[in-house]
Design an enzyme around this catalytic site. Structure first.
Site, mmCIF file in Angstrom:
data_model
loop_
_atom_site.group_PDB
_atom_site.id
_atom_site.type_symbol
_atom_site.label_atom_id
_atom_site.label_comp_id
_atom_site.label_asym_id
_atom_site.label_seq_id
_atom_site.Cartn_x
_atom_site.Cartn_y
_atom_site.Cartn_z
ATOM 1 N N ASP A 199 38.869 37.843 53.230
ATOM 2 C CA ASP A 199 38.131 39.009 52.708
ATOM 3 C C ASP A 199 38.792 40.304 53.177
ATOM 4 O OD1 ASP A 199 37.352 37.918 55.121
ATOM 5 O OD2 ASP A 199 35.226 38.399 54.927
ATOM 6 N N TYR A 223 40.874 22.350 44.726
ATOM 7 C CA TYR A 223 41.429 21.868 43.459
ATOM 8 C C TYR A 223 41.644 20.356 43.491
ATOM 9 C CZ TYR A 223 42.352 26.580 41.744
ATOM 10 O OH TYR A 223 42.220 27.859 41.298
ATOM 11 N N ASP A 235 45.020 31.481 44.146
ATOM 12 C CA ASP A 235 44.736 31.771 42.744
ATOM 13 C C ASP A 235 44.082 33.143 42.626
ATOM 14 O OD1 ASP A 235 44.522 31.259 40.006
ATOM 15 O OD2 ASP A 235 42.480 30.521 40.222
ATOM 16 N N ASP A 255 45.712 36.981 41.094
ATOM 17 C CA ASP A 255 45.186 37.887 40.061
ATOM 18 C C ASP A 255 44.999 39.287 40.636
ATOM 19 O OD1 ASP A 255 45.077 35.653 38.379
ATOM 20 O OD2 ASP A 255 43.206 36.307 37.442
ATOM 21 N N LYS A 284 40.223 31.514 56.042
ATOM 22 C CA LYS A 284 38.853 31.811 56.472
ATOM 23 C C LYS A 284 38.536 30.847 57.618
ATOM 24 C CE LYS A 284 34.931 34.117 55.617
ATOM 25 N NZ LYS A 284 34.769 35.578 55.624
HETATM 26 P P1 ATP Z 1 42.891 31.232 34.039
HETATM 27 O O1 ATP Z 1 41.715 31.005 34.907
HETATM 28 O O2 ATP Z 1 43.081 30.225 32.940
HETATM 29 O O3 ATP Z 1 44.156 31.523 34.799
HETATM 30 P P2 ATP Z 1 42.162 33.944 33.836
HETATM 31 O O4 ATP Z 1 40.726 33.907 34.193
HETATM 32 O O5 ATP Z 1 43.127 34.352 34.899
HETATM 33 O O6 ATP Z 1 42.619 32.549 33.221
HETATM 34 P P3 ATP Z 1 43.382 35.070 31.580
HETATM 35 O O7 ATP Z 1 43.244 34.115 30.470
HETATM 36 O O8 ATP Z 1 44.672 35.084 32.279
HETATM 37 O O9 ATP Z 1 42.220 34.878 32.607
HETATM 38 O O10 ATP Z 1 43.133 36.516 31.031
HETATM 39 C C1 ATP Z 1 42.196 37.447 31.547
HETATM 40 C C2 ATP Z 1 42.360 38.738 30.742
HETATM 41 O O11 ATP Z 1 43.611 39.339 31.095
HETATM 42 C C3 ATP Z 1 42.451 38.475 29.245
HETATM 43 O O12 ATP Z 1 41.204 38.502 28.645
HETATM 44 C C4 ATP Z 1 43.330 39.592 28.768
HETATM 45 O O13 ATP Z 1 42.567 40.738 28.551
HETATM 46 C C5 ATP Z 1 44.234 39.876 29.954
HETATM 47 N N1 ATP Z 1 45.555 39.229 29.776
HETATM 48 C C6 ATP Z 1 45.991 38.081 30.334
HETATM 49 N N2 ATP Z 1 47.240 37.826 29.976
HETATM 50 C C7 ATP Z 1 47.621 38.844 29.160
HETATM 51 C C8 ATP Z 1 48.823 39.162 28.453
HETATM 52 N N3 ATP Z 1 49.919 38.381 28.514
HETATM 53 N N4 ATP Z 1 48.850 40.281 27.709
HETATM 54 C C9 ATP Z 1 47.792 41.096 27.657
HETATM 55 N N5 ATP Z 1 46.637 40.861 28.295
HETATM 56 C C10 ATP Z 1 46.550 39.744 29.042
#
Ligand code: ATP
Length: 375
Positions: free
Chosen positions: A246, A166, A270, A274, A213
């Site tokens: 991994d 980043y 990051d 998720d 890694k």
């Molecule tokens: P970034 O890279 O900007 O963090 P991301 O790739 O993690 O974004 P998000 O924008 O967080 O992706 O969202 C991915 C998917 O998760 C969205 O398309 C949606 O379906 C779901 N999502 C994220 N936040 C919410 C929320 N608060 N409520 C419902 N669904 C959500």
């Protein structure tokens, strides 16, 4: 506020009233309301607010409504960021916003869209770097009432927030060949390792797993790991181990309950955040905070989710829980507990749930249901 200060303010009420922020939140008559007819600075907390874009304004608005209903009073200093700020002020991250966070020390932030593959540098990343918010803290905890594949997940992701891939240092070496620099420093690695150890100690956590890694990136990830081991040796009560990234992902999916605190560089952090959100019901429920030496910006794990933005269907749970982290940081433990309990009661009732949790409720229906659950 002393009676002397209050009388002095009363004597000069007009200019003060003129400088009152429009969104002062004052629902109870207090001494300065009675004397001045407006609330001046009994407001204990001044907080910078970044509604953000995409679903940001919907979920931050929901969180603030719940906080207000729970009795939290604050003066909110609101700023636009990202594409709108670029158009209005020529910079996606306006200087006034940075100054406001430095002054207030605390901000609540919605997600901000970053153009993919081209365009301006991520305002989210710039903000973290500019304010040296070096630790990204992301609790991953199962919520009663939220269906997911696992129960009893309770781990904390600690992500280094300022360097790694980043760093934003990319260039074209020759046409068709680009280079991205992964920066890992001894200073930042020790600082985040110490943060993780201190946080683990404070929260009574027993184990920290550093994820890396270092078998491939022997120098960069090797340095990160070495710094962690050295710092962790000063905390004998905490078990310190490590795992290759991994394998860590596979282990998280097999049995997330084997983990306690995870320490990661920026990019792995990051991605694993998720993954962690997926373990407890999705991005709609996962809270987060960016912490520096003096400043803190509270921000959910999710991004701006443009595909559902403006439709009134986003789940505000992540942002409400993010606001709970902020309340704790501000020392408002009672209100934090009140909000968290109301949220959990509402989720457990299973009656009003947003679509991501299998229901049909809108953001505002869900928010009102949480407010009704406040006791
Ligand atoms: P970034 O890279 O900007 O963090 P991301 O790739 O993690 O974004 P998000 O924008 O967080 O992706 O969202 C991915 C998917 O998760 C969205 O398309 C949606 O379906 C779901 N999502 C994220 N936040 C919410 C929320 N608060 N409520 C419902 N669904 C959500």
């Amino acid at each position: 506020m002393s009676i002397w200060r209050m009388m002095a303010l009363a004597a000069s009420a007009e200019p003060i009233r003129a400088s009152l922020p429009l969104n002062v939140d004052c629902s109870l008559p207090c001494p300065c309301c009675i004397i001045l007819g407006a609330c001046v600075d009994l407001m204990k907390h001044k907080i910078t607010l970044i509604p953000g874009d995409g679903i940001g304004p919907e979920v931050t608005g929901a969180a603030i409504s719940v906080l207000r209903a729970a009795g939290f009073q604050a003066e909110w200093d609101s700023f636009v960021v990202g594409a709108e700020a670029l158009t209005k002020y020529g910079d996606p991250l306006p200087r006034d916003l940075i100054d406001s966070i430095r002054r207030n020390k605390v901000a609540l932030k919605g997600p901000v869209i970053t153009p993919v593959g081209t365009g301006f540098v991520s305002s989210n990343v710039r903000l973290r770097k500019e304010l040296d918010l070096f630790a990204n803290l992301r609790p991953v905890k199962s919520l009663a009432g939220v269906k997911s594949r696992y129960e009893n997940v309770d781990l904390i992701v600690v992500r280094e927030n300022t360097e790694d891939l980043y760093s934003g240092l990319e260039h074209e070496v020759v046409p068709g060949v680009v280079e991205s620099l992964k920066i890992i420093t001894d200073r930042a690695s020790r600082r985040i390792a110490r943060f993780a150890c201190e946080h683990a100690r404070q929260e009574g956590r027993k184990k920290i797993t550093a994820i890396h890694k270092a078998n491939i990136m022997k120098m960069s990830d090797g340095l990160f790991l070495r710094c962690f081991r050295e710092v962790a040796s000063e905390y004998p009560e905490i078990e310190a181990n490590d795992l290759i990234v991994d394998n860590a992902c596979m282990q998280l999916v097999i049995d997330p309950t084997q983990f306690d605190v995870l320490l990661l560089e920026n990019l792995y952090g990051d991605i694993v955040s998720d993954l962690g959100a997926g373990l407890i019901g999705g991005l709609g429920v996962a809270p987060g905070a960016n912490i520096g030496e003096e400043l803190a910006v509270f921000e959910a794990v999710h991004g701006a989710a443009p595909s559902i933005a403006g439709r009134g269907i986003a789940n505000p749970t992540a942002m409400i829980q993010t606001a709970v982290l902020m309340l704790k940081h501000l020392g408002e433990r009672d209100i934090a507990l009140k909000v968290q309990s109301a949220l959990e009661r509402q989720l457990v009732s299973g009656k009003v749930l947003t679509r991501d949790l299998g229901g049909q409720a809108t953001t505002s229906e869900f928010t009102n249901a949480v407010i009704s659950s406040l006791t």
